[in-house]
Design an enzyme around this catalytic site. Sequence first.
Site, PDB file in Angstrom:
ATOM      1  CG  HIS A  49     123.039 -18.894  -3.005  1.00 51.91           C
ATOM      2  ND1 HIS A  49     122.111 -18.662  -3.747  1.00 51.91           N
ATOM      3  CD2 HIS A  49     123.609 -20.089  -3.379  1.00 51.91           C
ATOM      4  CE1 HIS A  49     121.768 -19.391  -4.614  1.00 51.91           C
ATOM      5  NE2 HIS A  49     122.588 -20.526  -4.647  1.00 51.91           N
ATOM      6  CE1 TYR A  52     117.425 -20.892   1.095  1.00 57.80           C
ATOM      7  CE2 TYR A  52     119.268 -22.316   1.565  1.00 57.80           C
ATOM      8  CZ  TYR A  52     118.075 -21.784   0.751  1.00 57.80           C
ATOM      9  OH  TYR A  52     118.082 -22.484  -0.414  1.00 57.80           O
ATOM     10  CE  LYS A  91     116.158 -26.434  -3.887  1.00 58.81           C
ATOM     11  NZ  LYS A  91     117.636 -26.721  -3.518  1.00 58.81           N
ATOM     12  CG  HIS A  95     121.813 -19.592 -12.023  1.00 57.77           C
ATOM     13  ND1 HIS A  95     122.706 -20.185 -12.762  1.00 57.77           N
ATOM     14  CD2 HIS A  95     122.388 -19.982 -10.644  1.00 57.77           C
ATOM     15  CE1 HIS A  95     123.701 -20.682 -12.190  1.00 57.77           C
ATOM     16  NE2 HIS A  95     123.574 -20.762 -10.900  1.00 57.77           N
ATOM     17  CG  ASN A  96     117.394 -14.587  -9.626  1.00 58.53           C
ATOM     18  OD1 ASN A  96     116.802 -15.231 -10.697  1.00 58.53           O
ATOM     19  ND2 ASN A  96     116.669 -14.147  -8.468  1.00 58.53           N
ATOM     20  CG  ASP A 117     119.327 -29.119  -6.722  1.00 56.28           C
ATOM     21  OD1 ASP A 117     120.514 -29.708  -6.130  1.00 56.28           O
ATOM     22  OD2 ASP A 117     119.224 -27.931  -7.035  1.00 56.28           O
ATOM     23  CD  GLU A 312     129.447 -21.423  -7.035  1.00 54.91           C
ATOM     24  OE1 GLU A 312     128.517 -21.318  -7.650  1.00 54.91           O
ATOM     25  OE2 GLU A 312     129.129 -21.065  -6.022  1.00 54.91           O
ATOM     26  CD  GLN A 314     127.298 -25.431 -13.064  1.00 54.82           C
ATOM     27  OE1 GLN A 314     126.112 -25.765 -13.116  1.00 54.82           O
ATOM     28  NE2 GLN A 314     127.798 -24.899 -11.739  1.00 54.82           N
ATOM     29  CB  SER A 533     117.136 -15.340  -5.069  1.00 53.08           C
ATOM     30  OG  SER A 533     117.824 -14.555  -5.726  1.00 53.08           O
TER      31      SER A 533
END
Lengths: 738, 230
Positions: A49, A52, A91, A95-96, A117, A312, A314, A533
């Site tokens: 993630h 890459y 962008k 968020h699958n 972002d 993570e 938020q 993803s």
Amino acid sequence: MIPNEPKITPELVAEHGLKPDEYERFRKLIGREPSFTELGIVSAMWNEHCSYKSSKVHLRGLPTKAPWVIQGPGENAGVIDIGDGLACVFKMESHNHPSFIEPYQGAATGVGGILRDVFTMGARPIACLNALRFGDPKHPRTRSLVSGVVAGIGGYGNSFGVPTVGGSVGFHPRYDGNILVNAMAVGLAEKDKIFYAKATGVGRPVVYLGSKTGRDGIHGATMASAEFGENSDEKRPTVQVGDPFAEKLLLEASLEIMAKGCVIAIQDMGAAGLTCSAVEMGAKGDLGVTLDLDSVPTREAAMTAYEMMLSESQERMLMVLKPEKEKEAEEIFKKWGLDFAIVGKTTDTSRFIVRYHGDVMADLPIKELGDQAPEYNRPYAEPKKLPVLDPQSVPCPVSIVEALQKLIGSPDLCSKRWVWEQYDHIILNNTIQRPGGDAAVVRVEDGPKALAMTTDVTPRYCEADPFEGGKQAVAEAWRNLTAVGARPLAITDNLNFGNPERPEIMGQFVYCVRGIAEACKVLDFPVVSGNVSLYNETNGRGILPTPTIGGVGVLDDLSKSATLVFKSEGEEILLVGDTKGWLGQSSFLATVLGREEGAPPPVDLALEKKNGDFVRSLIGQGLTTAVHDLSDGGLLVALAEMAMASGIGAVLKASPAGISPHAYWFGEDQARYLITMKSADLPKAVAAASKAGVLLRHLGTTGGRQLTLPGCDPILVSSLHKLHESWLPSYMAGELAV
Amino acid sequence: MKAAVLVFPGINRERDMARSLQLVSGKEAAMVWHTDRELPKGTDLVVIPGGFSYGDYLRCGAIAARSPVMEAVRKHADKGGLVLAVCNGFQIACEAGLLPGVLMRNARMKFMCKEVHMRVERSDTPFTRRYNAGSVIRVPVAHGEGNYVADAETLARLEGENLVAFRYASADGVVDPHFNGSMNAIAGILSEKLNVLGLMPHPENHVDPIVGPTDGRRLFESLIETLEAA
């Protein structure tokens, strides 16, 4: 070296998603055994993630430059010049995995992440879009996933105060165990006031802003880099919890301190939180960063360094501020009720050092952590070409009207009003074209400039021929922007695929990306941001390859935009482009006959450009009264959509000789548009078409309250409308036997 | 017109409101922060805009209703000053006791963003004098908690004193009691002195012809007319 830390064992390494050789590479890089915190940090930086590692080598082939591109991939979001000193920042991101495990929070934090972002770069968000793919409507979880995801997207965006103006929703059994939630955000900034992640200056304070750090989302990015098995529900604790209220405050506070000139560098804490943001800021600026975790605002007691580095939570940001502006920035954040803490400083050592309770918990080379992630050129299989389906071989067991009714009432082609009415799509007072059209149109400030935006992909085409499917996704986005009269400028790509360690999946990825690259090149439509993803599979079965394209275009004068609604009776209906009756992988084939076969329609990019430029020029000259792009379901579905949107019917001419009627009405040949115009303007359009070498075919005239096809009983537009609108609400209310 | 638009953390339609006020009146509204204890001198209209003040986390409007600025708003209203409270603003006004009743979750439990029709119940108020009583106007809603509820006594008083300003209705004016569950299809109510209006729909989003219909415009024109006549 650090008391009470777990011992690093091969099992622990494997639990962190690192392969033995990747661990070995890391051990060599630092010249010793890592600490537990360091293992956590590297697992966060080197997972698929964040790094890459499987896709990078192929992504390099995407065109990313054009005179109007200000910032391409590699920053928080892409930036394009839209004239008058303004820039559009946008962008799309997936968020699958989180959305499948916990649909409301997964989708909500997907929206939150992408908004961050965009405003991290100094832009005020002006619109959101999304692309959603769910499993078979018959699957027992589908209804609750749709309900949760839609509520989550709305819950976040509505509260944050950005209009959700467009998107797409589709269903297919291949998403049964792995849905897709791709969220896109679009923002507006002054072109010379864009903010970047690159830190400058040694000894500058690194400031933590926003919400407090908790234990939520630890290993979220690692989870997103693995397949699902039977026990994916156990991963629920790795999903973050969104707080749109905090994000709204963070937006206002961030834009305020940027406007006051306080910010040198800024990075949002997204995937892998504090770790990823601190490393990126330092690595991009060729600086080291030292963090002092004792200063990090926490919402839970006794958090370990490991937990803080991987949380993570938020609505958090990391910034490097101008030292002389520190007080002013702090006051602004206090005014908005947000945490403000100096948690570290930049150094000239190129080391990433994490201290906690007097111990050094991590001491790693910062550049290598980012740049020397493993990179794979994974083996890939060339996708097998499927034979072209002869339209003559495809029967039509029902009448044309019955097939139309079936198509417009099907899960994929029915109205998605049930979804978008749960999104505030009018806030900010700039939504010129609301959901339901080819592309959303959003006014820029007080106009007359406007931005057009869309999300597109046809996964069944990509499955059948990844290269053509990749091309088609880009062409479709370009066409949708063109159909509202916009000049397409750039795209963001959200590449959703299965497990890249399987050569056939890697083949899908490689060829889709090549197709995207090819289309972007020919259409002059560069990629400025994106997200990959992978590992979207459950129990070894991958999703349909789904490279979602988010396109943005500009209209210099929004009064010259087109909509797909029939405007009045007695107007001429014309088809731009050539119809051969391509039924392979068509909606007709899938919905009416239950077959997914053959090669998908090929995309002639030069023809796309020619036809699209022609249509845009007609719109610009004010010669069209309505315009609609042709896609799923072909000509008749598009016509029905134009009629349903207006209540006005049409009388249509017979299909031409040499092509079977169902192939003509439902074939999915590319590079086509439907337009309407006043009879008086017809000669001008015909002359322009002949000059441009564009095929123009007269289909009939608008009028009445029914659609009349030769050889069929006329059908009331209102009855089509009812069918079109009823499937989704009935399904969601549990009233349908599916 | 000297309008003051209140800004609470989490409010998000304050810009839409200020822009529409500017568009119709030609005058810039003052943006007033929630910790201010006084309204700008000469304020003749207070607007409590829509949004999600404090994230709607406790009860919609409950925290904002207890902000320092609301004390000043209460004084303004007590003196007969005009207060327009839209969506979250309506919820805040109810929580602050400026208007009776409460806004609950929509009957169908979902957030709804769409255009609806509402019937104008009376045209002899500072907010509605440019409409005709009984006419039907088109306005957008965007709310999850707009289901107006009050006890039987309050409801009887509202109806008896003719304090219902707008009701959800069909395009031809037939009252729609099922839109969001609101009692008596109430979309907006007035205070006893007719100087406070609370409503769930967003007239400020239907003002600019470039964006869509303009039925909301006359509400602002009514206010301008009222203030100019004063």
